[in-house]
Design a protein around this motif. Structure first.
Motif, mmCIF file in Angstrom:
data_model
loop_
_atom_site.group_PDB
_atom_site.id
_atom_site.type_symbol
_atom_site.label_atom_id
_atom_site.label_comp_id
_atom_site.label_asym_id
_atom_site.label_seq_id
_atom_site.Cartn_x
_atom_site.Cartn_y
_atom_site.Cartn_z
ATOM 1 N N GLN A 48 -2.704 -7.872 5.692
ATOM 2 C CA GLN A 48 -2.943 -6.530 6.202
ATOM 3 C C GLN A 48 -1.632 -5.778 6.440
ATOM 4 O O GLN A 48 -1.577 -4.551 6.264
ATOM 5 N N ALA A 49 -0.585 -6.502 6.820
ATOM 6 C CA ALA A 49 0.713 -5.852 7.022
ATOM 7 C C ALA A 49 1.219 -5.264 5.711
ATOM 8 O O ALA A 49 1.742 -4.142 5.675
ATOM 9 N N ARG A 50 1.068 -6.021 4.613
ATOM 10 C CA ARG A 50 1.523 -5.498 3.317
ATOM 11 C C ARG A 50 0.643 -4.343 2.860
ATOM 12 O O ARG A 50 1.140 -3.353 2.308
ATOM 13 N N PHE A 54 1.809 -0.540 2.076
ATOM 14 C CA PHE A 54 1.473 0.127 0.822
ATOM 15 C C PHE A 54 0.784 1.468 1.078
ATOM 16 O O PHE A 54 1.155 2.496 0.501
ATOM 17 N N ARG A 55 -0.210 1.463 1.954
ATOM 18 C CA ARG A 55 -0.965 2.689 2.210
ATOM 19 C C ARG A 55 -0.088 3.767 2.831
ATOM 20 O O ARG A 55 -0.240 4.962 2.518
ATOM 21 N N ALA A 56 0.823 3.369 3.700
ATOM 22 C CA ALA A 56 1.705 4.349 4.327
ATOM 23 C C ALA A 56 2.583 5.032 3.285
ATOM 24 O O ALA A 56 2.810 6.247 3.332
ATOM 25 N N GLN A 57 3.076 4.256 2.328
ATOM 26 C CA GLN A 57 3.933 4.835 1.285
ATOM 27 C C GLN A 57 3.114 5.639 0.289
ATOM 28 O O GLN A 57 3.562 6.686 -0.192
ATOM 29 N N ALA A 58 1.901 5.174 -0.024
ATOM 30 C CA ALA A 58 1.040 5.924 -0.936
ATOM 31 C C ALA A 58 0.652 7.268 -0.338
ATOM 32 O O ALA A 58 0.488 8.264 -1.056
ATOM 33 N N ALA A 59 0.517 7.317 0.987
ATOM 34 C CA ALA A 59 0.133 8.554 1.662
ATOM 35 C C ALA A 59 1.214 9.624 1.549
ATOM 36 O O ALA A 59 0.931 10.815 1.723
#
Length: 208
Positions: A48-50, A54-59
């Motif tokens: 979940q940390a990875r 990923f989601r934070a950077q994709a956002a």
């Protein structure tokens, strides 16, 4: 003897899978287990940390450039297991990758893609590799190339790819990998995760 050894391996993997199913079903303060790879445990917290990274950077990508599809968590589990399979294959053949080799490969890829930001975006979108995992990804690519070269082959060719695939399958089998059933089942011969989509996860829509 071979039949008895195979039976023991199958039994060990089955027991590990049952244990993982129990981990996924239990609540509590300690994180569940996503996979067992040899003697190492990949926790759901690590996965979940990875995914969160990923989601934070994709956002941060321009609107419409990335739309999250089902399977992101499973893909992340598969990548984390594969990392250890590749490391095991390299170690088993006496191979290592130095920080200097990682830096050189990363610099070469950055030049190819038009700079570090472009490289990071490509790896994020094409391979689900967040920024914090780029060096690991580069080390893995150098290591796979070394595995091919040690056998007199070149990665990217038909024979080179077949050779590396066989070495990874051997390493995958030796590690006796067991994945939490919610993510699927690890196929040691293909070194891939055969599993369901993340239908048990809450829908997220766009990563924004």
């Amino acid at each position: 003897m071979n039949r008895r050894t195979t039976a023991r391996r199958i039994a060990g993997t089955a027991l590990a899978a049952l244990a993982l199913a129990g981990c996924g079903a239990r609540g509590g303060g300690s994180p569940g287990t996503a996979a067992l790879v040899g003697g190492d445990r990949i926790t759901e917290q690590q996965v979940q940390a990875r995914v969160t990274e990923f989601r934070a950077q994709a956002a941060e990508l321009p609107t419409g450039q990335y739309q999250e599809q089902a399977g992101l968590v499973g893909t992340t589990v598969a990548a984390m297991v594969f990392d250890q399979v590749a490391e095991h294959a390299m170690a088993g053949h006496g191979l290592a990758v130095s920080p200097a080799e990682v830096a050189a490969y990363r610099a070469d890829q950055a030049r190819t893609w038009g700079g570090e930001p472009a490289l990071a975006q490509m790896l994020l979108l094409k391979h689900a590799v967040p920024a914090g995992e780029i060096d690991r990804y580069c080390a893995e690519q150098v290591g796979l190339r070394k595995l091919a070269e040690q056998s007199g082959q070149q990665l990217g060719t038909t024979e080179g790819n077949r050779t590396v695939h066989q070495l990874l399958a051997q390493a995958s089998t030796e590690l006796r990998i067991a994945v939490n059933p919610r993510y699927g089942v690890w196929d040691p011969q293909q070194s891939v995760l055969d599993g369901p989509a993340d239908s048990w996860l809450p829908a997220t829509g766009a990563a924004a």
